[in-house]
Design a protein around this motif. Sequence first.
Motif, short mmCIF file in Angstrom:
data_model
loop_
_atom_site.label_atom_id
_atom_site.label_comp_id
_atom_site.label_asym_id
_atom_site.label_seq_id
_atom_site.Cartn_x
_atom_site.Cartn_y
_atom_site.Cartn_z
N VAL A 15 0.84 -1.21 0.00
CA VAL A 15 0.00 0.00 0.00
C VAL A 15 0.87 1.25 0.00
O VAL A 15 0.57 2.23 -0.71
CB VAL A 15 -0.96 -0.02 1.20
N LYS A 16 1.94 1.24 0.76
CA LYS A 16 2.84 2.40 0.77
C LYS A 16 3.43 2.65 -0.62
O LYS A 16 3.54 3.80 -1.06
CB LYS A 16 3.98 2.17 1.80
N ARG A 17 3.81 1.58 -1.32
CA ARG A 17 4.35 1.75 -2.68
C ARG A 17 3.29 2.27 -3.64
O ARG A 17 3.57 3.12 -4.49
CB ARG A 17 4.93 0.43 -3.19
N GLN A 18 2.07 1.78 -3.50
CA GLN A 18 1.00 2.27 -4.35
C GLN A 18 0.75 3.75 -4.10
O GLN A 18 0.52 4.53 -5.04
CB GLN A 18 -0.27 1.46 -4.11
N LEU A 19 0.80 4.16 -2.85
CA LEU A 19 0.62 5.58 -2.51
C LEU A 19 1.75 6.42 -3.09
O LEU A 19 1.53 7.52 -3.61
CB LEU A 19 0.55 5.75 -1.00
N ALA A 20 2.97 5.91 -3.01
CA ALA A 20 4.11 6.65 -3.56
C ALA A 20 3.95 6.86 -5.06
O ALA A 20 4.23 7.93 -5.59
CB ALA A 20 5.41 5.91 -3.25
N LEU A 22 1.23 7.14 -6.59
CA LEU A 22 0.15 8.12 -6.79
C LEU A 22 0.58 9.53 -6.41
O LEU A 22 -0.21 10.47 -6.56
CB LEU A 22 -1.07 7.72 -5.96
N GLY A 23 1.82 9.67 -5.92
CA GLY A 23 2.32 11.00 -5.57
C GLY A 23 2.29 11.31 -4.09
O GLY A 23 2.35 12.48 -3.70
N TYR A 24 2.25 10.26 -3.26
CA TYR A 24 2.25 10.44 -1.81
C TYR A 24 3.43 9.68 -1.22
O TYR A 24 3.26 8.59 -0.65
CB TYR A 24 0.94 9.94 -1.20
N CYS A 39 -3.96 16.34 3.54
CA CYS A 39 -4.82 15.98 2.41
C CYS A 39 -6.07 16.86 2.36
O CYS A 39 -6.41 17.54 3.33
CB CYS A 39 -5.23 14.51 2.52
N ASP A 40 -6.76 16.81 1.23
CA ASP A 40 -8.04 17.49 1.07
C ASP A 40 -9.00 16.54 0.34
O ASP A 40 -8.70 15.36 0.15
CB ASP A 40 -7.88 18.83 0.35
N TRP A 41 -10.15 17.06 -0.11
CA TRP A 41 -11.14 16.20 -0.75
C TRP A 41 -10.65 15.62 -2.07
O TRP A 41 -11.06 14.53 -2.47
CB TRP A 41 -12.44 16.97 -0.95
N THR A 42 -9.75 16.31 -2.73
CA THR A 42 -9.17 15.76 -3.96
C THR A 42 -8.41 14.48 -3.66
O THR A 42 -8.50 13.49 -4.40
CB THR A 42 -8.24 16.78 -4.63
N ASP A 43 -7.69 14.49 -2.55
CA ASP A 43 -6.93 13.30 -2.16
C ASP A 43 -7.86 12.17 -1.72
O ASP A 43 -7.61 11.00 -2.01
CB ASP A 43 -5.96 13.65 -1.03
N PHE A 50 -8.04 5.13 -6.99
CA PHE A 50 -6.87 4.47 -7.57
C PHE A 50 -6.21 3.39 -6.72
O PHE A 50 -5.49 2.55 -7.27
CB PHE A 50 -5.81 5.52 -7.92
N LEU A 51 -6.39 3.40 -5.41
CA LEU A 51 -5.70 2.39 -4.59
C LEU A 51 -6.20 0.99 -4.92
O LEU A 51 -7.40 0.74 -4.98
CB LEU A 51 -5.91 2.68 -3.11
#
Length: 376
Positions: A15-20, A22-24, A39-43, A50-51
Amino acid sequence: MKLLVPSASGIEAVVKRQLALLGYPDTRAINGRVAVDDCDWTDVARLNMFLRSGERVLINLAEFTAATFDELFDGVRSVDWCDFVDKNGCVTVVTKTVNSKLFAHHSVQSVGKKAVVSVLQNKYGIIDESGAEYKVELDITNDVCSVNLDTSGVGLHKRGYRTLPYDAPLKETTASALIDLSVWNPDKTFADLFCGSGTLPIEAAMKALKIAAGYNRKFAYQKWSLADGSAYKRAKDEAEQIRVDRPLNVIGADVSEKAIEIAKFHAKQAGVEKYIKFNVRKAQEFVSRQSFGVNVSNPPYGERLGDVEEVKRTAKDMGKLYRTLDNWNFYFLSPYQDFERDFGRRANKKRYLYNAGIKCSYYAFNGAKPQKTDGK
């Protein structure tokens, strides 16, 4: 706001790699949850869309010590609930307690609900709860309460394509993690020789085509009047822009004709039916003209569908097949402790995961690496 992404035990790093990707990149895993700050509502919309292996997307609203019910009530009441819940909101409370003085779930739920309603009544007056659902999670671990609001609704493993029932299905989020933990890439052949209702081949095809995991479903936050109503559209527009079309060699096989019929239907629901070759075939009869490929499978095992002797035969048969495809990489998810012995060799890698509450090992048996040609 801070978001939390729960994940199944053993796949937090996935999950951490998937977030990375995605730009996190700056995330941290805590007690089976990956935290994403600022984060905000876009996130919220992007993570839900996408996760592939996260179970839900939660908004973390507060954390405080809660060793007594008074502390619990005051802590929950300190949250600005009117920033999220409108006057018609239907609030439900779910609980999780680990090693804490407050452990009676019904009592924790009752106190938590009273605290939320008291805040809403102070602003709105009478609460009729006829509107959208707001699921509040109270997670009390070591006497510290984390108050979270579930933005996903049904779990993120519900992609929307798997609508027909089948015995012992593998969750989509877990299937995606198994693929991420393999060496497969879309240039290689992918096979699942025990495909059942088709989850692994479908997830592989969706990943290769960059089809957003949540593209064909809805989320709880979309019904919230105080959420950013345009966030979902932005996430869906992004999903449409990144999707690609490319040739794939993805194979799903199973001995059951019924399973293959269901798998084909699910692939059509997911929009990937033309990219997957499904066939009725015994796993040990698999042959391939491809020199290099990856098989990822969750074969039947004793606690689930078969008996111990069947599990032994499966491991032995897969070991024999592996030796005929020595340039292939084989991956198996199984709780059978003697899988390596019956397979005929030690796994190159082994990690522990949970599937349907059963502790399993994910075995990796590596093949030869493709030789690089000159100039490449």
